[in-house]
Design a protein around this motif. Structure first.
Motif, PDB file in Angstrom:
ATOM      1  N   SER A  46       0.806  -1.222   0.000  1.00  0.00           N
ATOM      2  CA  SER A  46       0.000   0.000   0.000  1.00  0.00           C
ATOM      3  C   SER A  46       0.841   1.275   0.000  1.00  0.00           C
ATOM      4  O   SER A  46       0.597   2.195  -0.803  1.00  0.00           O
ATOM      5  CB  SER A  46      -0.950   0.005   1.206  1.00  0.00           C
ATOM      6  OG  SER A  46      -0.221  -0.146   2.413  1.00  0.00           O
ATOM      7  N   HIS A  47       1.828   1.365   0.892  1.00  0.00           N
ATOM      8  CA  HIS A  47       2.638   2.585   0.977  1.00  0.00           C
ATOM      9  C   HIS A  47       3.455   2.791  -0.295  1.00  0.00           C
ATOM     10  O   HIS A  47       3.559   3.915  -0.809  1.00  0.00           O
ATOM     11  CB  HIS A  47       3.556   2.524   2.198  1.00  0.00           C
ATOM     12  CG  HIS A  47       2.824   2.475   3.501  1.00  0.00           C
ATOM     13  ND1 HIS A  47       1.955   3.472   3.901  1.00  0.00           N
ATOM     14  CD2 HIS A  47       2.806   1.552   4.488  1.00  0.00           C
ATOM     15  CE1 HIS A  47       1.457   3.182   5.092  1.00  0.00           C
ATOM     16  NE2 HIS A  47       1.938   2.003   5.459  1.00  0.00           N
ATOM     17  N   LEU A  48       4.026   1.713  -0.808  1.00  0.00           N
ATOM     18  CA  LEU A  48       4.812   1.797  -2.039  1.00  0.00           C
ATOM     19  C   LEU A  48       3.937   2.245  -3.207  1.00  0.00           C
ATOM     20  O   LEU A  48       4.311   3.144  -3.966  1.00  0.00           O
ATOM     21  CB  LEU A  48       5.458   0.446  -2.340  1.00  0.00           C
ATOM     22  CG  LEU A  48       6.165   0.328  -3.697  1.00  0.00           C
ATOM     23  CD1 LEU A  48       7.305   1.326  -3.793  1.00  0.00           C
ATOM     24  CD2 LEU A  48       6.676  -1.100  -3.897  1.00  0.00           C
ATOM     25  N   ILE A  49       2.772   1.632  -3.359  1.00  0.00           N
ATOM     26  CA  ILE A  49       1.885   1.970  -4.468  1.00  0.00           C
ATOM     27  C   ILE A  49       1.412   3.416  -4.374  1.00  0.00           C
ATOM     28  O   ILE A  49       1.316   4.134  -5.386  1.00  0.00           O
ATOM     29  CB  ILE A  49       0.666   1.022  -4.509  1.00  0.00           C
ATOM     30  CG1 ILE A  49       1.124  -0.414  -4.718  1.00  0.00           C
ATOM     31  CG2 ILE A  49      -0.303   1.435  -5.601  1.00  0.00           C
ATOM     32  CD1 ILE A  49       1.972  -0.625  -5.945  1.00  0.00           C
ATOM     33  N   SER A  50       1.163   3.893  -3.166  1.00  0.00           N
ATOM     34  CA  SER A  50       0.762   5.279  -2.965  1.00  0.00           C
ATOM     35  C   SER A  50       1.860   6.233  -3.417  1.00  0.00           C
ATOM     36  O   SER A  50       1.594   7.232  -4.108  1.00  0.00           O
ATOM     37  CB  SER A  50       0.415   5.512  -1.497  1.00  0.00           C
ATOM     38  OG  SER A  50       0.062   6.857  -1.263  1.00  0.00           O
ATOM     39  N   ARG A  51       3.099   5.923  -3.057  1.00  0.00           N
ATOM     40  CA  ARG A  51       4.220   6.778  -3.466  1.00  0.00           C
ATOM     41  C   ARG A  51       4.424   6.733  -4.974  1.00  0.00           C
ATOM     42  O   ARG A  51       4.686   7.766  -5.612  1.00  0.00           O
ATOM     43  CB  ARG A  51       5.510   6.337  -2.759  1.00  0.00           C
ATOM     44  CG  ARG A  51       5.504   6.539  -1.263  1.00  0.00           C
ATOM     45  CD  ARG A  51       6.926   6.496  -0.702  1.00  0.00           C
ATOM     46  NE  ARG A  51       7.643   5.292  -1.074  1.00  0.00           N
ATOM     47  CZ  ARG A  51       7.632   4.159  -0.379  1.00  0.00           C
ATOM     48  NH1 ARG A  51       6.915   4.075   0.735  1.00  0.00           N
ATOM     49  NH2 ARG A  51       8.335   3.120  -0.770  1.00  0.00           N
ATOM     50  N   VAL A  52       4.301   5.558  -5.551  1.00  0.00           N
ATOM     51  CA  VAL A  52       4.488   5.419  -7.002  1.00  0.00           C
ATOM     52  C   VAL A  52       3.431   6.209  -7.761  1.00  0.00           C
ATOM     53  O   VAL A  52       3.734   6.869  -8.771  1.00  0.00           O
ATOM     54  CB  VAL A  52       4.455   3.932  -7.409  1.00  0.00           C
ATOM     55  CG1 VAL A  52       4.345   3.792  -8.930  1.00  0.00           C
ATOM     56  CG2 VAL A  52       5.696   3.216  -6.905  1.00  0.00           C
TER      57      VAL A  52
END
Length: 226
Positions: A46-52
């Motif tokens: 979730s955090h990675l996808i949000s940043r991407v």
């Protein structure tokens, strides 16, 4: 002095390689490879996808801005290539997860561990899929069968288990690589004598091994699938 200079250059190269390996695009690529190779659905990043997603918006604005002010077409093309690559990875990552949900929806719904790995949107999708499929099967097939055979999950009412629910094959063999030296890995396949032995992995060395044996290590991020 030459030796000292060479050591400094090697250190800088290692630092640069480490930095590149931990950029969000590289982390997304790693998550994409793991999801693609794993037989079961993995934890949603979730955090990675949000940043991407935020980076993609910024990259789109950059490409639009550079195109509008008449920058060098080659420079704009390079920015566009980075944007296209990131979009491909993100879409492919999400598509693979959707395909797994569609294939194992009933199993995921009844397995708390897997259910907790889904994003909110994925949970909504899983609920909708199971509801629609249930309704479709009941209206087109099950309602026309004898009462003992009208279950979506069981072959008949006398079945003790939900034997019509497909599950991920955790005994699938996968290609993987460890990030660090690992020992004490319990093999989950082969003859009983082999399963009693503990297995070790050197960092960077490729292994072809039963997924079930390294499942926890994949989830903890110590092993990458390829």
């Amino acid at each position: 002095m030459a030796s000292s200079s060479g050591a400094e250059e090697a250190s800088l190269d290692d630092d640069y390689a480490s930095l590149i390996a931990t950029t969000d695009v590289e982390l997304l690529k790693r998550a994409w490879r793991n999801e693609k190779a794993a037989p079961e659905i993995l934890r949603y990043e979730s955090h990675l996808i949000s940043r991407v997603k935020e980076q993609i918006e910024l990259m789109e604005e950059t490409v639009e801005e550079k195109s509008s002010v008449g920058n060098d077409p080659l420079s704009v093309s390079l920015y566009q290539m980075d944007l296209d690559r990131t979009l491909f990875l993100l879409r492919s990552y999400l598509r693979i997860r959707i395909q797994k949900i569609e294939k194992y929806m009933f199993h995921i719904l009844k397995t708390e561990e897997l259910w907790n790995r889904l994003s909110k949107d994925e949970r909504d999708f899983a609920r909708t899929c199971t509801s629609d499929l249930n309704q479709h099967l009941e209206e087109t097939v099950l309602s026309k069968l004898p009462e003992n055979y009208q279950s979506v999950l069981k072959q008949s009412v006398i079945s003790e288990e939900e034997d019509m629910v497909p599950e991920p094959q955790l005994d699938t063999f996968v290609l993987c690589r460890s990030k660090e030296y690992l020992t004490g890995i319990q093999l989950e396949d082969g003859p009983a004598d082999d399963r009693s032995k503990l297995f070790e992995m050197e960092p960077g060395v490729l292994h072809f091994i039963c997924y079930r044996s390294i499942k926890a290590l994949v989830e903890s991020g110590k092993i990458d699938l390829l």
